[in-house]
Scaffold this active site. Structure first.
Site, PDB file in Angstrom:
ATOM      1  N   TYR A 141       0.817  -1.208   0.000  1.00  8.04           N
ATOM      2  CA  TYR A 141       0.000   0.000   0.000  1.00  8.04           C
ATOM      3  C   TYR A 141       0.856   1.265   0.000  1.00  8.04           C
ATOM      4  CZ  TYR A 141      -3.906  -3.110   1.217  1.00  8.04           C
ATOM      5  OH  TYR A 141      -4.853  -4.105   1.234  1.00  8.04           O
ATOM      6  N   LYS A 191       3.662 -15.354   2.822  1.00  7.56           N
ATOM      7  CA  LYS A 191       3.559 -16.128   1.585  1.00  7.56           C
ATOM      8  C   LYS A 191       5.004 -16.449   1.166  1.00  7.56           C
ATOM      9  CE  LYS A 191       1.127 -17.780  -1.883  1.00  7.56           C
ATOM     10  NZ  LYS A 191       0.380 -19.037  -1.734  1.00  7.56           N
ATOM     11  N   ASP A 223      -2.811 -18.002   2.248  1.00  2.43           N
ATOM     12  CA  ASP A 223      -3.960 -18.681   1.640  1.00  2.43           C
ATOM     13  C   ASP A 223      -4.507 -19.749   2.590  1.00  2.43           C
ATOM     14  OD1 ASP A 223      -1.439 -19.719   1.148  1.00  2.43           O
ATOM     15  OD2 ASP A 223      -1.877 -20.442  -0.872  1.00  2.43           O
ATOM     16  N   ASP A 247      -5.172  -6.696   6.072  1.00  5.35           N
ATOM     17  CA  ASP A 247      -6.368  -5.992   5.601  1.00  5.35           C
ATOM     18  C   ASP A 247      -7.425  -7.013   5.178  1.00  5.35           C
ATOM     19  OD1 ASP A 247      -8.077  -4.062   4.706  1.00  5.35           O
ATOM     20  OD2 ASP A 247      -6.938  -3.543   2.912  1.00  5.35           O
ATOM     21  N   ASP A 251     -11.102  -8.621   7.411  1.00  6.70           N
ATOM     22  CA  ASP A 251     -12.489  -8.559   6.917  1.00  6.70           C
ATOM     23  C   ASP A 251     -13.108  -9.952   7.013  1.00  6.70           C
ATOM     24  OD1 ASP A 251     -12.458  -5.847   6.249  1.00  6.70           O
ATOM     25  OD2 ASP A 251     -13.572  -6.213   4.388  1.00  6.70           O
TER      26      ASP A 251
END
Ligand code: NAD
Length: 358
Positions: A141, A191, A223, A247, A251
């Site tokens: 970001y 990852k 994942d 992020d 959620d």
């Protein structure tokens, strides 16, 4: 006296923030603290008023305060602005950077009376109590972004993803210290099978783990983590991860609590912390008094705990939320048959009442 900068922002931000202020005022009345609230513009509202989503005056107000209470920003009206003027890129990210807020804490706890409100099975979510610690000022970001034309008449877009040892170390150390105050389990999510920054992340965690032998360290690919969060969320105590993974995962984790309207957050690391719900400005329900203010009210509780060390007062807000939910009051996002439907303001009034009279 505690000085609080209040940034309602856009969409449901302007509906939920007043309810959190109501809760803080009730705390002030009950415990005799003095809170001074100073409102400032941010996001689309600031762009409309002064031409920039993060005016210098707003930053000064934040810096001069002891804590910041933020609603949410953004919405369709501002999506076509040049990228640096869009609320999220032009306000949220620089606010985090300017205030040095590298650690974002998202506690994900299921209130027992909301078990039926979740889309997940009762046996999966009963007893969920985890904390996601998201790195907040680095990664994709914040990396350099660019566009260039390609020979075939199309375009190529690039976002740079980088992390330094220093950035990883400070957030992971923070996560270990948090795990020490909880159930002594830390899961680092990356990852590392594909991404170089993730490999550095994992190496850094492995080094730091030697300093925390009392904390059980585990590693998980992002994942897999997204699957494990809904398969068996009780396996987690503290999750630490980089900015974008955090992020997305939070959620997802919000659904363990019944609604994204239940997930508070604290962003800390600098002089002044920002306390805000984990959700966005929800343009689809804005202006209809349908928004759940509890994530923001619980963020105010986090402010009392982390910014002002007022543990009993923080617990008083959390117990008020527990009580109101046990009494079956629900905003539309949590509504089930047989429960009592209330709007944003009514929910705020109920919390205030329980704070004052519990
Ligand atoms: P969102 O979180 O705003 O909404 C997602 C869904 O959750 C919507 O259906 C919404 O109605 C619902 N929802 C969210 N908060 C709720 C609440 N308190 N009570 C009941 N329902 C709630 O995400 P989005 O739709 O992807 O984004 C909308 C805007 O918000 C975009 O402009 C986005 O960039 C911005 N955004 C801002 C922040 C922030 O200010 N920190 C965070 C995420 C998204």
């Amino acid at each position: 006296m505690y000085k609080i900068a209040v940034l309602p922002g856009d969409g449901i931000g302007i509906e939920i923030v007043p309810e959190a202020i109501k809760a803080l005022q009730a705390i002030s009345e009950r415990f005799g603290h003095e809170f001074q609230f100073t409102e400032a513009l941010i996001g689309g509202a600031a762009y409309d008023a002064v031409g920039h989503p993060l005016p210098e005056s707003t930053l000064s107000t934040c810096r001069e305060s002891d804590a910041v209470l933020l609603g949410a920003i953004g919405g369709p009206k501002w999506e076509s602005l040049p990228v640096h003027l869009r609320p999220e890129v032009g306000a949220l990210l620089p606010l985090r950077k300017e205030l040095g807020l590298y650690a974002n804490l998202r506690p994900c706890m299921l209130f027992p009376s909301l078990i039926q409100a979740s889309t997940l099975k009762e046996e999966v979510i009963t007893g969920v109590d985890l904390m996601v610690i998201r790195e907040l000022t680095g990664g994709l970001y914040f990396g350099e972004k660019s566009r260039e034309a390609t020979a075939d008449g199309g375009q190529k877009a690039t976002d740079i993803l980088s992390y330094s040892t220093y950035e990883i170390e400070r957030i992971v150390r923070f996560a270990y210290e948090t795990a020490r105050k909880r159930r002594h389990k830390l899961c680092s999510v990356d990852k590392a099978n594909v991404i170089e920054t993730s490999r550095l992340w994992r190496e850094t965690v492995t080094e730091l783990a030697k300093e925390y032998p009392d904390v059980e360290t585990s590693y998980m690919y992002v994942d897999n983590c997204s699957m494990q969060l809904i398969r068996n969320p009780r396996q987690f105590d503290v999750i630490v991860t980089e900015n974008m993974f955090g992020d997305i995962l939070t959620d997802e984790a919000s659904m363990l609590t019944g609604s994204i309207g239940m997930l508070p957050s604290a962003s800390i690391g600098g002089q002044v912390g920002v306390y805000e719900p984990s959700h966005g400005s929800a343009p689809d329900i804005a202006g209809q008094s349908k928004a759940n203010p509890l994530a923001t009210i619980l963020s105010a509780a986090m402010m009392l705990r982390y910014a002002f060390s007022l543990e009993e007062e923080a617990r008083t807000i959390e117990l008020a939320v527990l009580k109101v939910l046990e009494e079956d009051y629900r905003t539309p996002d949590l509504m089930e048959t047989g429960k009592k439907l209330v709007n944003t303001v009514q929910m705020g009034d109920l919390i205030k009442e329980r704070i004052l009279n519990s």
